[in-house]
Design a protein around this motif. Structure first.
Motif, short mmCIF file in Angstrom:
data_model
loop_
_atom_site.label_atom_id
_atom_site.label_comp_id
_atom_site.label_asym_id
_atom_site.label_seq_id
_atom_site.Cartn_x
_atom_site.Cartn_y
_atom_site.Cartn_z
N VAL A 4 -12.87 15.47 83.26
CA VAL A 4 -11.41 15.59 83.35
C VAL A 4 -11.05 16.99 83.84
CG1 VAL A 4 -9.25 15.54 82.05
CG2 VAL A 4 -11.06 13.92 81.49
N VAL A 5 -10.27 17.03 84.93
CA VAL A 5 -9.83 18.31 85.49
C VAL A 5 -8.41 18.64 85.05
CG1 VAL A 5 -10.39 19.60 87.56
CG2 VAL A 5 -10.54 17.18 87.65
N SER A 6 -7.57 17.62 84.94
CA SER A 6 -6.20 17.88 84.51
C SER A 6 -5.60 16.64 83.88
CB SER A 6 -5.33 18.32 85.70
OG SER A 6 -5.12 17.24 86.58
N VAL A 7 -4.55 16.88 83.10
CA VAL A 7 -3.77 15.80 82.51
C VAL A 7 -2.33 16.25 82.46
CG1 VAL A 7 -4.22 16.59 80.15
CG2 VAL A 7 -3.56 14.22 80.54
N GLU A 8 -1.40 15.34 82.75
CA GLU A 8 0.02 15.69 82.77
C GLU A 8 0.86 14.44 82.54
OE1 GLU A 8 -0.26 17.22 86.63
OE2 GLU A 8 -0.35 15.25 87.53
N ARG A 9 2.06 14.64 82.06
CA ARG A 9 2.98 13.51 81.95
C ARG A 9 3.24 12.98 83.35
NH1 ARG A 9 6.19 12.41 77.13
NH2 ARG A 9 7.18 11.03 78.59
N PHE A 10 3.43 11.69 83.44
CA PHE A 10 3.64 11.06 84.74
C PHE A 10 4.50 9.83 84.54
CE2 PHE A 10 2.36 7.91 87.96
CZ PHE A 10 2.63 8.62 89.11
N THR A 68 3.10 10.31 73.94
CA THR A 68 2.52 10.86 75.16
C THR A 68 2.29 12.36 75.07
OG1 THR A 68 3.69 9.15 76.38
CG2 THR A 68 2.80 10.95 77.66
N ASP A 69 3.26 13.09 74.54
CA ASP A 69 3.12 14.55 74.47
C ASP A 69 1.94 14.96 73.61
OD1 ASP A 69 5.29 15.07 76.15
OD2 ASP A 69 6.71 14.99 74.49
N ALA A 70 1.76 14.30 72.46
CA ALA A 70 0.62 14.62 71.59
C ALA A 70 -0.70 14.31 72.28
CB ALA A 70 0.72 13.85 70.27
N MET A 71 -0.77 13.20 72.99
CA MET A 71 -2.00 12.83 73.68
C MET A 71 -2.32 13.82 74.80
SD MET A 71 -4.55 10.79 73.64
CE MET A 71 -4.05 9.36 72.72
N VAL A 72 -1.32 14.17 75.59
CA VAL A 72 -1.52 15.14 76.68
C VAL A 72 -1.98 16.48 76.12
CG1 VAL A 72 -0.32 16.50 78.45
CG2 VAL A 72 0.02 14.03 78.34
N ASN A 73 -1.34 16.94 75.05
CA ASN A 73 -1.73 18.21 74.45
C ASN A 73 -3.14 18.16 73.89
OD1 ASN A 73 0.70 19.43 75.08
ND2 ASN A 73 1.64 18.86 73.14
N TYR A 74 -3.52 17.05 73.28
CA TYR A 74 -4.87 16.91 72.74
C TYR A 74 -5.91 16.96 73.87
CZ TYR A 74 -9.08 15.06 70.74
OH TYR A 74 -10.38 14.90 70.36
N ILE A 75 -5.68 16.21 74.93
CA ILE A 75 -6.64 16.18 76.05
C ILE A 75 -6.73 17.57 76.68
CG2 ILE A 75 -7.14 15.21 78.32
CD1 ILE A 75 -5.84 12.58 77.29
N LYS A 76 -5.58 18.23 76.86
CA LYS A 76 -5.60 19.59 77.42
C LYS A 76 -6.42 20.52 76.53
CE LYS A 76 -1.39 19.71 80.14
NZ LYS A 76 -0.04 20.30 80.30
N ALA A 90 -8.74 13.20 67.34
CA ALA A 90 -7.75 12.71 68.28
C ALA A 90 -6.46 12.36 67.56
CB ALA A 90 -8.28 11.49 69.02
N PRO A 91 -5.31 12.45 68.26
CA PRO A 91 -4.04 12.04 67.64
C PRO A 91 -4.10 10.57 67.29
CG PRO A 91 -3.71 12.70 69.93
CD PRO A 91 -5.15 12.93 69.61
N SER A 92 -3.31 10.16 66.32
CA SER A 92 -3.36 8.78 65.85
C SER A 92 -2.50 7.85 66.68
CB SER A 92 -2.92 8.73 64.39
OG SER A 92 -1.60 9.24 64.28
N SER A 93 -2.01 8.28 67.83
CA SER A 93 -1.17 7.44 68.68
C SER A 93 -1.94 6.23 69.16
CB SER A 93 -0.70 8.22 69.91
OG SER A 93 0.10 9.28 69.55
N SER A 94 -1.26 5.15 69.23
CA SER A 94 -1.84 3.92 69.74
C SER A 94 -1.81 3.96 71.26
CB SER A 94 -1.05 2.73 69.22
OG SER A 94 -1.43 1.57 69.88
N ILE A 95 -2.86 3.49 71.90
CA ILE A 95 -2.88 3.43 73.36
C ILE A 95 -1.95 2.33 73.85
CG2 ILE A 95 -4.34 2.89 75.35
CD1 ILE A 95 -4.77 5.68 74.28
N ALA A 96 -1.82 1.27 73.10
CA ALA A 96 -0.97 0.16 73.51
C ALA A 96 0.49 0.49 73.25
CB ALA A 96 -1.35 -1.10 72.75
N ASN A 97 1.35 0.11 74.16
CA ASN A 97 2.79 0.29 74.00
C ASN A 97 3.43 -1.01 73.57
OD1 ASN A 97 3.06 3.00 74.83
ND2 ASN A 97 2.76 2.36 76.94
#
Length: 98
Positions: A4-10, A68-76, A90-97
C-alpha cells in the motif's frame, strides 16, 4: 500492507463507467473507470462511505465501510509506521455498508 502506497477518502461520481460488475444492485462491485483516476476495482455500498487504496504496482481499490475516517487513519498509521510486533488493532468498523 507492504504494497500500500497511499489511502484517501474517495467519492465515486455518476460519471464513472462500469466495465464489469454491479452498478448498484447489492452494492457496487467490479471494475470501474473514472476520467481523473483511471481504472479501479470497487467493493462498496454507499458512495459517501468510500476510500481509495493505491498499491505499489499501480492497482487501485475503492472500498467502503461505516467509519471511513477511522479506517483511512488506521491504514495510514500502518503504512507510515515501521513494522512492529505490537501493532494497534484494526478499527471495529464493518466493511459492509447498510
Amino acid at each position: 500492507m507492504r504494497r500500500v502506497v497511499s489511502v484517501e477518502r474517495f467519492q465515486p461520481t455518476m460519471g464513472c463507467t462500469r466495465l464489469l460488475g454491479s452498478g448498484g444492485f447489492m452494492g457496487y462491485w467490479g471494475i470501474f473507470r473514472e476520467g481523473d483516476v483511471g481504472r479501479y476495482m470497487a467493493f462498496y455500498g454507499q458512495a459517501s462511505h468510500c476510500f481509495m487504496v493505491r498499491l505499489d504496482n499501480g492497482d487501485k481499490y475503492v472500498l467502503g465501510c461505516n467509519d471511513t475516517d477511522a479506517m483511512v487513519n488506521y491504514i495510514k498509521s500502518q503504512i507510515t509506521a515501521p513494522a512492529s510486533p505490537s501493532a494497534p488493532s484494526a478499527p471495529s468498523s464493518s466493511i459492509a455498508n447498510s
